[in-house]
Motif scaffolding. Sequence first.
Motif, PDB file in Angstrom:
ATOM      1  N   GLU A 293       3.395   4.282  -1.010  1.00  0.00           N
ATOM      2  CA  GLU A 293       3.713   5.015  -2.224  1.00  0.00           C
ATOM      3  C   GLU A 293       5.045   5.730  -2.033  1.00  0.00           C
ATOM      4  O   GLU A 293       5.524   5.903  -0.905  1.00  0.00           O
ATOM      5  CB  GLU A 293       2.612   6.031  -2.522  1.00  0.00           C
ATOM      6  CG  GLU A 293       1.239   5.397  -2.715  1.00  0.00           C
ATOM      7  CD  GLU A 293       0.141   6.440  -2.871  1.00  0.00           C
ATOM      8  OE1 GLU A 293       0.438   7.643  -2.661  1.00  0.00           O
ATOM      9  OE2 GLU A 293      -0.990   6.059  -3.187  1.00  0.00           O
TER      10      GLU A 293
ATOM     11  N   ASP B 127       6.640   7.581   1.172  1.00  0.00           N
ATOM     12  CA  ASP B 127       6.190   7.007   2.445  1.00  0.00           C
ATOM     13  C   ASP B 127       7.362   6.375   3.196  1.00  0.00           C
ATOM     14  O   ASP B 127       8.373   5.994   2.597  1.00  0.00           O
ATOM     15  CB  ASP B 127       5.133   5.921   2.213  1.00  0.00           C
ATOM     16  CG  ASP B 127       3.778   6.490   1.828  1.00  0.00           C
ATOM     17  OD1 ASP B 127       3.635   7.728   1.819  1.00  0.00           O
ATOM     18  OD2 ASP B 127       2.871   5.678   1.521  1.00  0.00           O
TER      19      ASP B 127
ATOM     20  N   GLU C  59       0.804  -1.223   0.000  1.00  0.00           N
ATOM     21  CA  GLU C  59       0.000   0.000   0.000  1.00  0.00           C
ATOM     22  C   GLU C  59       0.839   1.275   0.000  1.00  0.00           C
ATOM     23  O   GLU C  59       0.314   2.362  -0.259  1.00  0.00           O
ATOM     24  CB  GLU C  59      -0.933   0.003   1.211  1.00  0.00           C
ATOM     25  CG  GLU C  59      -1.952  -1.119   1.163  1.00  0.00           C
ATOM     26  CD  GLU C  59      -2.927  -1.098   2.335  1.00  0.00           C
ATOM     27  OE1 GLU C  59      -3.920  -1.840   2.276  1.00  0.00           O
ATOM     28  OE2 GLU C  59      -2.695  -0.331   3.299  1.00  0.00           O
TER      29      GLU C  59
END
Length: 467
Positions: A430, A433, A428
């Motif tokens: 990106e 991050d 999850e």
Amino acid sequence: MIPVQGVEDQTIAVLGLGRSGKATAAALAAGGAHVIAWDDGNDTRASAEAEGMRIVDLTRDGAWEGVTALITSPGIPHLYPRPHPVIARAYALGVPVDNDIGLFFRSYATADWEGFDRMPRVIAVTGSNGKSTTTALIHHILRECGRPTQMGGNIGTGVLSLEPAHDGEVVVLELSSYQTDLARALTPDVAVFTNLSPDHLDRHGGLGGYFAAKRRLFAEGGPDRAVIGVDEAEGLYLAGQMSMAPADDRVIRVSAGQKLDGPGWSVFARKGFLAEYRKGRQAASIDLRGVKGLPGAHNHQNACAAYAACRAVGLAPREIEAAFHSFAGLPHRSQLVAEIGGVRFVNDSKATNVDAAAKALQAFPRIRWIAGGLAKEGGIAGLLPHLGQVSKAYLIGHSARDFALEIGQIPHEISETMEQAVTRAAAEAEAGDTVLLAPAAASFDQYPNFEKRGEHFTALVEALQGR
């Protein structure tokens, strides 16, 4: 090895036969003591006996005849929540109780020092959070600057397994509250107090007892220089206790977020810059923002404490600054494991309490947070003001569901295991991050210690790189 002094022909009992206990027994024997030893574990006793140790059941009254001291390992309770039965028996018989730290400080200096050009020094670091990084950073700076140095105590080598002193050497010790609380001798040349937050409260009978254990490092021996973090009331109090006047430069005050005024000696970090002030004037400044091994305000506090300690033993600001940039950091403490597709994976498995986790959570933007384990008293309610940069939490271990209730509206999922958490966070995340392991809990529900937890996280991330 450092042979223990003043024990020749004495019978000394050793309680606890882990790494430090065995090293203590060997150092006592090297000093001429007759060593008897005991451990509650059958296998541990058998192993020690096979190595030639004399095992004596110290739970029996007859075992104490002629014993002049009991040396106990730091993990064994000596007061709260209740003394170990062997220690309680020593108290009742009037037998002095000490630990390896006390033996080190009374044995490190020898007659050989008279031939040295420069006296060896000892820097001892204590506090709740950051003491391992601060200790390792001081040791790294000294080594990079060409000073002979050793590191030990609660990190690396046990104190009595260190080599005897070399001319001009600086020994850097990390000391936990378990170690400072009982040691009968505590005489460092430079003592460092990083900070204080609630931890080990059952072992010390509350926060006051915990702070008192840390304070002993400063109160017992009176170091030549005291480096004290003053961002909490306890540090301010301790600095005041150690200082004879506002301009007393035997105390170096340290902060990670405020400018420190006054005529004394101070080192502080603000907005990524370290500043040293003496007698009301700036003496040096270092930009910490590009130091990859020291990310975040909490590491800037560690940098300030290490800088101050190194200045106290005569190093120059530019020498210290250069050494900062070659410091890689410690495993499991804001350790950058990898960067994959613009996503950073950071291992802060050592963040086992709320305060340490809060510091990690403030160090990175856009966090995918892996948390959980065996919750400590109070849970993680204290982290709520620090979750603004968390995009999503992935909760593991025994406390996962309790943590889910506590973090409220923060997006989260129950991952249960580290494998699931890393897989989901990586899928999850990106670019930009940070997948951050900062558990805010002990590891003992799923792992034997925080190191194994961090190693598992690291292995899983490295497996992602191999895909």
